[in-house]
Design a protein around this motif. Structure first.
Motif, mmCIF file in Angstrom:
data_model
loop_
_atom_site.group_PDB
_atom_site.id
_atom_site.type_symbol
_atom_site.label_atom_id
_atom_site.label_comp_id
_atom_site.label_asym_id
_atom_site.label_seq_id
_atom_site.Cartn_x
_atom_site.Cartn_y
_atom_site.Cartn_z
ATOM 1 N N VAL A 45 0.834 -1.049 -0.061
ATOM 2 C CA VAL A 45 -0.133 0.054 0.058
ATOM 3 C C VAL A 45 0.793 1.221 0.001
ATOM 4 O O VAL A 45 0.647 2.148 -0.557
ATOM 5 N N GLU A 46 1.796 1.280 0.825
ATOM 6 C CA GLU A 46 2.854 2.320 0.932
ATOM 7 C C GLU A 46 3.525 2.551 -0.502
ATOM 8 O O GLU A 46 3.566 3.881 -1.018
ATOM 9 N N GLU A 47 3.779 1.536 -1.209
ATOM 10 C CA GLU A 47 4.652 1.676 -2.413
ATOM 11 C C GLU A 47 3.583 2.279 -3.395
ATOM 12 O O GLU A 47 3.887 3.013 -4.326
ATOM 13 N N VAL A 48 2.606 1.572 -3.421
ATOM 14 C CA VAL A 48 1.339 2.054 -4.375
ATOM 15 C C VAL A 48 1.079 3.519 -4.183
ATOM 16 O O VAL A 48 0.848 4.122 -5.446
ATOM 17 N N THR A 49 1.019 4.043 -3.091
ATOM 18 C CA THR A 49 0.758 5.392 -2.941
ATOM 19 C C THR A 49 1.815 6.227 -3.384
ATOM 20 O O THR A 49 1.405 7.482 -4.005
ATOM 21 N N VAL A 51 3.646 5.383 -6.027
ATOM 22 C CA VAL A 51 3.657 5.300 -7.610
ATOM 23 C C VAL A 51 2.587 6.553 -7.676
ATOM 24 O O VAL A 51 2.742 7.263 -8.888
ATOM 25 N N LEU A 52 1.410 6.567 -7.326
ATOM 26 C CA LEU A 52 0.404 7.378 -7.449
ATOM 27 C C LEU A 52 0.819 8.895 -7.322
ATOM 28 O O LEU A 52 0.375 9.797 -8.133
ATOM 29 N N ALA A 53 1.683 9.015 -6.329
ATOM 30 C CA ALA A 53 2.359 10.492 -6.090
ATOM 31 C C ALA A 53 3.409 10.872 -6.994
ATOM 32 O O ALA A 53 3.496 12.003 -6.988
ATOM 33 N N ALA A 54 4.066 9.928 -7.660
ATOM 34 C CA ALA A 54 5.082 10.229 -8.382
ATOM 35 C C ALA A 54 4.799 10.855 -9.714
ATOM 36 O O ALA A 54 3.690 10.841 -10.392
ATOM 37 N N GLN A 55 5.694 11.769 -10.217
ATOM 38 C CA GLN A 55 5.507 12.484 -11.474
ATOM 39 C C GLN A 55 5.941 11.383 -12.529
ATOM 40 O O GLN A 55 6.380 10.337 -12.433
ATOM 41 N N GLU A 56 5.646 11.917 -13.776
ATOM 42 C CA GLU A 56 6.073 10.841 -15.026
ATOM 43 C C GLU A 56 7.577 10.853 -14.983
ATOM 44 O O GLU A 56 8.209 11.510 -14.400
ATOM 45 N N GLY A 57 8.020 9.876 -15.756
ATOM 46 C CA GLY A 57 9.538 9.342 -15.772
ATOM 47 C C GLY A 57 9.963 8.522 -15.105
ATOM 48 O O GLY A 57 9.557 7.532 -14.497
ATOM 49 N N THR A 62 11.033 3.885 -10.760
ATOM 50 C CA THR A 62 11.380 3.664 -9.891
ATOM 51 C C THR A 62 10.334 3.280 -8.619
ATOM 52 O O THR A 62 10.702 2.292 -8.015
ATOM 53 N N GLU A 63 9.381 3.938 -8.614
ATOM 54 C CA GLU A 63 8.347 3.509 -7.491
ATOM 55 C C GLU A 63 7.650 2.430 -8.192
ATOM 56 O O GLU A 63 7.378 1.564 -7.163
ATOM 57 N N LEU A 64 7.477 2.401 -9.321
ATOM 58 C CA LEU A 64 6.684 1.019 -9.821
ATOM 59 C C LEU A 64 7.761 -0.205 -9.558
ATOM 60 O O LEU A 64 7.237 -1.272 -9.236
#
Length: 109
Positions: A45-49, A51-57, A62-64
């Motif tokens: 859940v922490e990591e998916v959050t 991903v949702l907050a990350a900008q493109e690129g 990295t989050e993915l």
């Protein structure tokens, strides 16, 4: 799932060592199997959050990658591995398709 304190979280294996190399003392320990159970789910859940907050690129990729690493841990915690997850994914894609067409469902009538 049992709630875990926010100041205690699952970390990658080398994080305590990296913290020590930077001159700090990590408050880390190895969880027993019972305590560990469920921790990868919270980390997911922490990591998916993130991903949702990350900008493109690169940040988003990295989050993915972090999500994928946690998925490996989750599969292992469930007594399996990513090969079995991939087999299930392929079967579902064959049965219901993937997301390549970018279809959006507005509901049904």
């Amino acid at each position: 799932m049992k709630h875990h304190p926010s100041d205690e979280k699952l970390v990658r294996d080398l994080i305590p060592q990296i913290i020590r190399e930077r001159g700090a003392i990590p408050g880390a320990y190895i969880a027993n199997p019972e305590e560990y159970r469920g921790r990868p789910r919270y980390k997911f859940v922490e990591e998916v959050t993130e991903v949702l907050a990350a900008q493109e690129g690169d940040d988003a990729l990295t989050e993915l990658a972090d999500v994928l690493e946690v998925m490996h841990a989750l599969a292992a915690d469930l007594g399996s591995d990513m090969a079995e997850v991939e087999t299930i994914r392929v079967a579902q894609a064959q049965e219901r398709g993937g997301f390549a067409d970018r279809g959006i469902l507005r509901g049904t009538r």
